[in-house]
Scaffold this motif. Structure first.
Motif: not given
Length: 301
Positions: A155-163
């Motif tokens: 939940k702290q990883n913007p790249q994974r969430i945006i992907r």
């Protein structure tokens, strides 16, 4: 004996590095690191890399192999790791892989989904929203669109969430749909060993390890990387908390609390991810002889 990859997985601080080295020494082989942060040369204390002594015991691959300024995704790791395994299997068998980055482990064992190309305007829109409103609203959107993957993602990883969001918006299907497609065929067997501890003991280990990291200079390391804080490799537990402290968002004591809390939460998500693989056999990290017996029996079958 067929070519075999021994995969050692589990949450942070459970003892994966120690076990992987013992297994590699026993079988006279080398180690592939499946860790999305230990590959970066500039990140040392906060990634809990194997020590110099440990690296001398067994040859590791993908430790200090890249710079934080390099692009190195799970897809890039899949290609590089499979190529390295081809080289290693020419002379060694089995080979050990160890790491707590679920997506990197999954990339090697199962392969990543062949997702259609996404219009770049979608990512641009999502990045603009991230810059304007922060990560929270984006995660809330992901949770409503794809609750299955929202439970697993950092939940702290913007790249994974945006992907995950751009895949849903670009294909009309949730990211979890693509992840659950039939896995890729590999020309080697896989033995998956998982390490777990009682939750209370694991959390104590995580807290103690964070204290050691701080004593070893984690804050100084983060300070030296502060100018690069927006790079994707640094969007991770252990660095983001210190960056926010440096930005004045909370005091030192609160920073320590968040470092430990977020590390514990990360461990919980790791276990949730790895437990989905029903082929993984789980052990206490102290059960070295039982693990060795399990591996030897599996190699014979």
């Amino acid at each position: 004996m067929r070519k075999t990859l021994i995969s050692v997985v589990g949450p942070t601080a459970v003892g994966k590095t120690k076990l992987a080295i013992e297994i590699a020494q026993y079988f006279g082989t080398e180690i592939i690191s499946a860790d999305s942060r230990q590959c970066y040369r500039e990140m040392n204390i906060g990634t809990a890399k194997p020590s110099a002594d440990e690296l001398r015991l067994v040859k590791h691959h993908f430790i200090n192999s890249h710079s934080i300024h390099d692009f190195f995704s799970a897809g890039a790791f899949e290609k590089a790791a499979l190529a390295k395994l081809d080289d290693l299997f020419a002379e060694l068998n089995p080979v050990v892989m160890v790491g707590g980055s679920g997506l990197y482990v999954e990339a090697v064992i199962e392969g990543l989904a062949n997702i259609p190309k996404i219009n770049t305007s979608i990512r641009t829109e999502l990045v603009d929203k991230l810059n304007s409103n922060g990560l929270g609203p984006l995660f809330d959107t992901l949770n409503s669109m794809d609750p299955e993957y929202a439970q697993l993602v950092d939940k702290q990883n913007p790249q994974r969430i945006i992907r995950a969001l751009e895949v849903f918006m670009g294909t009309g299907k949730p990211y979890s749909f693509w992840r659950n497609l039939d896995s890729a065929k590999r020309d080697f067997d896989i033995i998956s060993v998982g390490l777990e501890l009682d939750r209370e003991e694991l959390y104590k280990r995580i807290d103690r390890r964070m204290d050691v990291m701080i004593d070893e200079g984690l804050f100084n390391e983060a300070d030296a990387l502060f100018q690069f804080k927006d790079l994707n490799p640094l969007q991770t537990v252990g660095y983001k908390e210190i960056f926010n402290h440096k930005l004045g968002k909370y005091d030192y004591d609160e920073c320590i609390r968040l470092l430990k809390r977020n590390s514990r939460r990360y461990a919980k998500r790791q276990l949730t991810w790895f437990k989905k693989n029903e082929k993984t056999r789980w052990f206490n990290p102290n059960e070295v002889s039982q693990i060795r017996s399990f591996i030897e029996t599996s190699l014979k079958n």
